[in-house]
Every structure is written in C-alpha cells, then in structure tokens.
Motif scaffolding. Structure first.
Motif, short mmCIF file in Angstrom:
data_model
loop_
_atom_site.label_atom_id
_atom_site.label_comp_id
_atom_site.label_asym_id
_atom_site.label_seq_id
_atom_site.Cartn_x
_atom_site.Cartn_y
_atom_site.Cartn_z
N HIS A 20 18.60 -29.67 52.20
CA HIS A 20 18.22 -29.44 50.81
C HIS A 20 16.86 -28.77 50.68
O HIS A 20 16.01 -28.94 51.53
N GLU A 41 16.55 -31.55 44.61
CA GLU A 41 16.81 -30.11 44.55
C GLU A 41 17.37 -29.71 43.18
O GLU A 41 16.93 -28.73 42.58
N ASP A 48 19.54 -34.31 47.11
CA ASP A 48 20.33 -33.52 46.20
C ASP A 48 19.75 -33.59 44.78
O ASP A 48 19.61 -32.57 44.09
#
Ligand code: WTA
Length: 653
Positions: free
Chosen positions: A383, A355, A352
C-alpha cells in the motif's frame, strides 16, 4: 518499591538510539525545539494560572466566563468555577460559523467496506435530531445514558447528543458481555440504553441487541432502549420499551439548542478496571476534560487544518472518547472511524484504509503493531502509505523493536512517533514527545505535557534518585483529571490519593533517565494490560470462582509476544471435581460470559493448592514467575508450603 509491588518490571534495556524530529516536520510544527518546549513547560508549571487561563480562552467557546480558575480542596478539584459551556457546541456548532461547515468531520469505514462521510453540517443536523429524540423519550439533564454500540458514526452522534442536552454518557465497549454491561449500567443507574442490532467484526455479527435483552433482565433502571439498524438481522423489539433509531429520529426537528452546562457538570462516566473486582465509574466533567482533550490533540498530534487523522481505538475506551470524538472534533479536524477488526478481510486492512483516505496521522496501540509485525511486511508494502506524516502509540509500553518497525515500515523513516502515556483517569495525554521538538527514543514516553508535573517517588512520597524505579505520581492537579469515582468517594480517595500523601497515584511504576525522560515500567497493582486493555486480575478471579466447580483462583499476567500480557489462571477445584480439558474450556467460556472476549484466559492450570504466605495471602509474585517460566528470584521465606511451588512448576495438571 518492594519486589511484590514491582512485579518484575524494573528491568528496562538500555536504549541508545535517538531520533531528532525530521527537519521538514519541525519547520511546520507548532513547537519547534526542545528549548521552546522547556521554556513553555516551565512557565506552565510556575504560573499555571496564566497558562490554563490563556488556553481556556483561546481554545474553547464559553457561554459564560468562569470566576475562579481552580478550587483545590485536595483531593477534590473544581476547574473554571462558575463558567458555562457546552462540549457538543464546541465540537460541532462553532465550526458551522466558519468555512469548515462543509469540511468532513467524520470519515467512516464499515468492516464490510461500506463508507460514509459526515460534514460538520451533517453532524450538526444528525446530533440535533438525535438530541430531540432523546428528549422525546424523557431524557433530561443529569440523567445517565448507557451507550453500547458498534463503531459507527451513530456512536459519535449519540455521545455528542448526550453532551448537547447535558445527559452524562456511559459508553460500554461493545466487546463486553451482557453481565459486564449490566454491572456498569446498574452502577450508573441509567434509564436509557442506546445500542444497535449488531456490529460487524471479522465478518460476523456481534449480537449487541441480544446482549442488551439479556442485560435488561438484571438492569431494572432502563426504561427505554434505542436501537440503530446496522446489520439487519432478526432481533426482538419489546413494544413500549424498544425504539428503532430511524423511526424515533424521523419526526424530530433539526433544531436543538445546546444546553449551557456548568464547567463542573458531569460530561461522562467511563468504567475501568482497578485492583478489585468491581469496575470503577471514572467521572469526568465538562470544561476541564474538554480543554485537556482539545489542547493535547492540537499539540501532540500537531494538527493542521488539512489533516486526516485516524485513531484506531474504539470509542468504548478513553482513547476513543478523547482522541476520536472530543479532541479532534473540538479542533475542527477530520476524524476517521473504522468499524471492524484490523485483520479483516486480511492483514492489510489498516494500510488499505490509510491509502484510501490518505490518512496523515495514525494513532494506534503496540499490541496492533506487534500483530502486524507477525503477519509480515508484505501487507503494508502493498500500500501507498506516503500520506502519513505522524504516528502515535498508546495503551502499554511499546517494546523498542516494535517501535523501530513502526518507524521504518509504516512511517518510512520520515514520521515522528509520539509514545503517549496517560489513563482513563487523566482524561488526556500526560507524558509524550512533542513531535516537532522532542528527540524520540524507542520505547520511551519522554517528557510531560504542558501543565503536567509527574514525579517518581518511593512509598514515603520522597522523589527517588535519577535512574531508579518508583511510583509515578502527579504533583499538581490538572483540568482533565478525574473528579471522582461514581458513587464511591471513599474508593476515589483510597485508590488515588492515599498511597502518596497529597499526590495523584497513577498505579504505574516509572524511572527517569539522565535526559529527564520518563520510562514507564508498567502497573504496580493487580491490574494487567492485555492487548492494551486494562483488566483487574480480581475481576477474572471473581468470574472463575463464580463457577460451581471452582474453589479458589489466582490470576496473573505473563509476558506475551503480541498481547503484551496474557491471562494465566491458577485454579483449585471443589472436593470431588476432576480436572479435565472439557472443564478448562468450560471455565474459559464462563469467564468470557461474565466479562467479555477480551478476558478470555490464555491458560488455565489446575492445582491442588495455591502458594500463600503464612497470613494467607496468595503470593502472586511467585505465580507470575511460574506463569512466565522464570525461576523465582524473590524471597520465598514466607511461603507456607514449598511443595506447592514445586508442584506448580512440575506440571500442568
Ligand atoms: C498503560 C489508556 C506505557 C499504563 C489511555 C496506564 C501505558 C494504563 C502507555 C492506562 C504508554 C497507557 N506507555 N504504558 N504510552 N499508555 N499505558 O486507562 O499502565 O485504558 O496506567 O488508558 O495503560 O490504561 P487506560
């Protein structure tokens, strides 16, 4: 090496897979081929004077040029003698004169999901104000400052402020207990401690200030404590001693000239485990360390101006010092800092973060990779990881299957992996692929960096033949090498310079293959590597025997799927004490209180006696075999009492 020294580490699988640098990566890389690498490396060894001179001129800003490149009175090195510079100026101020002044220096993500970005201008302002705050409570050049903080931007600010005013910092990892903090602080005799009320970890608050309060009952040298408000819970503040960061900083000017430091002035101490129980304060000095960190970051991570770079270590370890703070910032790079656990709130957190900030370069540890493999591919697959262009690992040998997973699932098969071997003592990376040049092999740290000359030798210091295991040593001094152990010159000489005459002894075993690639086999001393953290078995043993019920303890590492090695303790009890599951829990907690959660035993086994040689030495090799569930292969002829061994194997209690 004898069997005992090898510790069962000689077997390495034959690995035939090889991955040349991807074409696209290679085209843009600063070193583009093995021929180029080999030529440059050879030159850096044959004429190291020219090599280091050019690098120091190109990469660092000096207040005054040095007179002598190297004074080498083995084992004491002085580099860039007579030169003056400031590490903080190099990491911050010099970028303000360029377009980088509004470039993101630190991109920070808190565990609860809060986020901050500091540009180089922001960083400069905050560092200057905090430097003045330190001065306002009487910190002067040369005085040690202990830093015990969560992974928040203020940790980097505190480190840089110390460097700015010439006060050597001693960062203690926030996961260490108050006892461990007190030991380190007392050894460094720091007069100031910088901390926070707490930090976030897996949704819970790590009570840093409470630990500091407890530590200070045993640490009389500390006169002032600065507390950053991070978590906001109730803490006690002792008036006259404890200061809130925000109050102290509020009234400070943002103007604080960087102190011109001698090349050899101490930049920091960092405590690490050795073969005995007492941690060693590894001393790094200003110019050589900064040059090593700057140069290796630039070449090994093939830094480009537009990269967003993330090293997932904690600044409490050397990896965080060199590759979150000094190396990236000195290069003017954007460095990501993340506060919390990799698996909070779920196993997708790292992906996360990648990204969210479009991270291009990721540097992490094999233990984290193995944990991610266990939690499943679905997490990274959710992701977009296409921003990644380069991956790195550090801290322990990476097993080939973990390497392959990292390569395929995280790197999408397109990112080179740099498996970087180095140590707290070496200051910067020593053996690693150059991502645009070196064909990589899963599990292999490959070739030495420029200016570094590793060798594999036997006990007499003779180089072993290709393919055979031996001690990994360094034949030549290098700028970012440790200069001493704080307050213990004898131990410095003994640990690093007495094992193999005239060469730096790393404590690791290694072998070299037909391509000249170095394969790291692991520690040859009583240091174990648990989740990439160095721990001395003696440290854990001392913690155990400090418990009233324990008579004797022996601690060994055993292979562990995720942690690399896990702590196994063999304990004999005092007369009249009975083994029980409750006592196990209590001993485990006792170790955590003494050292920190990172030392929590995986397994405690009670036994009537420990296997010893006739001269009374605990036979750790046997215990390692027992712990790992292996049949003992080595020589047991010196074992005092064979029944001990049978008993250890037979049962738990
Ligand atoms: C081990 C961490 C194999 C090694 C930077 C070394 C490694 C110790 C690697 C230093 C690697 C580090 N492959 N083993 N790429 N990197 N090690 O001081 O045993 O925390 O001596 O420094 O970690 O640990 P330290």
């Amino acid at each position: 090496m004898s069997d005992e020294q090898q510790g069962g580490i000689t077997t390495v699988l034959k690995e035939d897979r090889s991955f040349p640098p991807p074409q696209e990566f290679q085209t843009r890389a600063s070193v583009k081929s093995m021929e180029e690498y080999e030529q440059l490396w050879q030159k850096s060894i044959d004429d190291s004077e020219t090599f280091w001179t050019e690098q120091a001129e190109t990469l660092l800003d000096w207040d005054q040029r040095w007179e002598t490149l190297l004074e080498w009175n083995a084992p004491f090195a002085k580099w860039f003698v007579g030169g003056k510079l400031n590490a903080c100026h190099n990491c911050v101020d010099r970028h303000l004169l360029t377009w980088r002044k509004n470039k993101a220096a630190i991109v920070w993500e808190g565990e609860p999901g809060d986020s901050r970005v500091l540009t180089f201008s922001d960083l400069h302002r905050e560092v200057c104000k905090f430097s003045n705050a330190l001065k306002s409570i009487g910190v002067t050049k040369g005085q040690r400052v202990t830093i015990y903080m969560p992974m928040i931007p203020e940790l980097a600010i505190a480190v840089l402020a110390c460097a700015r005013i010439g006060a050597p910092h001693s960062v203690v990892f926030g996961g260490f207990s108050s006892e461990a903090l007190a030991d380190r602080n007392n050894d460094a005799e720091a007069s100031v401690m910088i901390t926070a009320d707490g930090g976030w970890r897996r949704g819970k608050i790590i009570p840093l200030k409470d630990n500091v309060d407890e530590c200070l009952t045993k640490s009389p040298t500390v006169k002032n404590v600065i507390v950053y408000k991070r978590t906001g819970q109730e803490i006690s503040m002792e008036s006259g001693r404890d200061h809130w960061w925000h109050e102290l900083v509020e009234e400070q000017s943002a103007d604080c000239p960087a102190e011109p430091m001698d090349s050899e002035d101490p930049l920091f101490l960092l405590y690490t485990s050795g073969s005995t129980g007492k941690p060693k304060g590894i001393l790094h000095t200003t110019a050589g360390y900064l040059l090593g960190a700057t140069l290796t970051t630039r070449y090994i991570f093939d830094l480009k101006e537009e990269d967003t770079y993330w090293c997932t270590a904690d600044v409490g370890w050397i990896t965080g010092h060199s590759y979150i703070v000094y190396g990236p910032l000195s290069n003017g790079a954007t460095t990501v800092m993340y506060e919390g656990a990799p698996n909070w709130p779920d196993a997708g957190r790292f992906w996360d973060v990648i990204e969210k900030y479009r991270v291009n370069i990721l540097y992490t540890a094999p233990t984290a990779i193995r944990a991610f493999i266990k939690s499943g591919d679905q997490w990274p697959k959710k992701h977009d990881l296409t921003s990644l262009r380069l991956l790195g690992t550090v801290g322990e040998p990476i097993n080939p299957e973990a390497w392959m997973w990292y390569h395929e699932v995280i790197g999408g098969g397109r990112c080179p992996i740099v498996d970087t071997w180095w140590q707290t003592e070496t200051g910067s990376i020593m053996i690693s692929p150059l991502p645009g040049a070196t064909p990589t092999v899963p599990g292999c740290a490959t070739r030495p960096f420029f200016g570094i000359q590793p060798q594999i030798v036997d006990k007499e210091g003779k180089e072993v033949t290709q393919g055979r295991g031996g001690f990994l040593v360094m034949a030549k001094p290098w700028p970012s090498m440790l200069r001493n152990i704080w307050g213990d010159e004898e131990r410095f000489k003994q640990t690093y310079w007495s094992q193999v005459a005239g060469k730096y002894f790393t404590g690791d075993g290694a072998r070299r293959d037909e391509k000249g690639y170095f394969w790291i086999l692991g520690r040859v001393d009583d240091v174990i590597n648990v989740s990439g953290h160095r721990l001395s078995t003696m440290e854990v043993e001392s913690a155990l025997v400090s418990h009233d019920d324990v008579a004797e303890a022996a601690v060994v590492g055993r292979p562990h799927e995720v942690k690399g090695e896990a702590i196994t303790c063999f304990v004999t009890l005092e007369e009249g004490k009975q083994p029980s599951p409750e006592l196990k829990t209590e001993l485990s907690k006792h170790v955590v209180d003494q050292i920190g959660a990172l030392a929590r035993p995986e397994e405690i086994r009670f036994t009537d006696s420990l296997p010893k040689t006739r001269s009374g030495k605990i036979m750790r090799r046997l215990l390692r075999d027992v712990a790992a569930g292996r049949e003992s292969q080595g020589d047991t002829s010196t074992l005092e009492d064979f029944t001990v061994l049978a008993q250890l194997r037979d049962g738990d209690e």
